[in-house]
Write an enzyme that holds these catalytic residues in place. Sequence first.
Site, mmCIF file in Angstrom:
data_model
loop_
_atom_site.group_PDB
_atom_site.id
_atom_site.type_symbol
_atom_site.label_atom_id
_atom_site.label_comp_id
_atom_site.label_asym_id
_atom_site.label_seq_id
_atom_site.Cartn_x
_atom_site.Cartn_y
_atom_site.Cartn_z
ATOM 1 N N GLU A 115 7.086 8.179 -15.356
ATOM 2 C CA GLU A 115 7.791 7.453 -16.415
ATOM 3 C C GLU A 115 7.710 5.989 -16.039
ATOM 4 O O GLU A 115 8.323 5.546 -15.068
ATOM 5 C CB GLU A 115 9.240 7.939 -16.518
ATOM 6 C CG GLU A 115 9.930 7.527 -17.815
ATOM 7 C CD GLU A 115 10.504 6.141 -17.732
ATOM 8 O OE1 GLU A 115 9.924 5.238 -18.377
ATOM 9 O OE2 GLU A 115 11.501 5.942 -17.033
ATOM 10 N N ASP B 72 0.833 -1.191 0.000
ATOM 11 C CA ASP B 72 0.000 0.000 0.000
ATOM 12 C C ASP B 72 0.867 1.240 0.000
ATOM 13 O O ASP B 72 1.967 1.263 0.561
ATOM 14 C CB ASP B 72 -0.909 0.016 1.230
ATOM 15 C CG ASP B 72 -1.972 -1.072 1.165
ATOM 16 O OD1 ASP B 72 -2.374 -1.406 0.044
ATOM 17 O OD2 ASP B 72 -2.373 -1.575 2.229
ATOM 18 N N CYS C 67 13.560 0.658 -19.212
ATOM 19 C CA CYS C 67 12.245 0.891 -19.826
ATOM 20 C C CYS C 67 12.397 1.174 -21.309
ATOM 21 O O CYS C 67 11.504 0.855 -22.101
ATOM 22 C CB CYS C 67 11.525 2.039 -19.118
ATOM 23 S SG CYS C 67 12.414 3.603 -19.165
#
Length: 264
Positions: free
Chosen positions: A37, A2, A71
Amino acid sequence: GDFIVTQEGIDFINFTGSTEVGMRISQLSAMRPLLMELGGKDAAIVLEDADLDFAAENIVSGAYSYSGQRCTAVKRILATDQVADDLVEKLKKRIEALPVGDPRDNAVITPLISERAAESAQELIEDALDKGAKLVTGGQREKNLLPPTLLDFVTAEMDVAWEEPFAPVLPVIRVKDVEDAIQIANRSEYGLQSSVFTHNIDQAFYVARRLEVGTVQINNKTERGPDHFPFLGVKASGMGTQGVRYSIEAMTRPKVIALNLQNP
């Protein structure tokens, strides 16, 4: 886990990481501006008039540096049927020359961040092989070290065609023409970057304008680029634009003061 986003003391949230966590943060942001991003499934589109040696060199560099844990790494190849066989052979030769092992020995392919990350990538490989993909090279991991892997004849029914492994795993999806390549590229939930390899400048810009991504590299691997360039993703790859000027603008709130003069 969480995440707690408190109301006090936060004017702006900037996050780099997974799409899953980014979406969770956006749900809890409580109207705070966001700059994110996130993940990517960056495609390298190789058309029939491309320089295949040049394309293979760039794709291998773009896919396997940092063991694919970027990425902006090349995460899939969309090659037209006319060039796929030759391209795969050129890729195989270069991939098998990559040093694997300890980064202190200047290896290019090194252990992944965790054994779970390697297991996840291995599951994608096995799913593809079970559904008819061909293992060109690589494949079997040892703990969290996965050799550079190239899969051919990957189809849309295979998870590796769409999921981001964050590992040195590269699928080749064969397409019949440029329209097929564009359609498959845009079916992804991600929209970070793509590469297009071709000598036809008109064709290159035709493809670039139709791809749903933040950046298109023409005749180059997907990569971050200079810091003063805009850097962004669309769809599940993020929101907002990074880059020196763009980041400053994103984190700046304009304030208007209007002075209304009365007649004397």
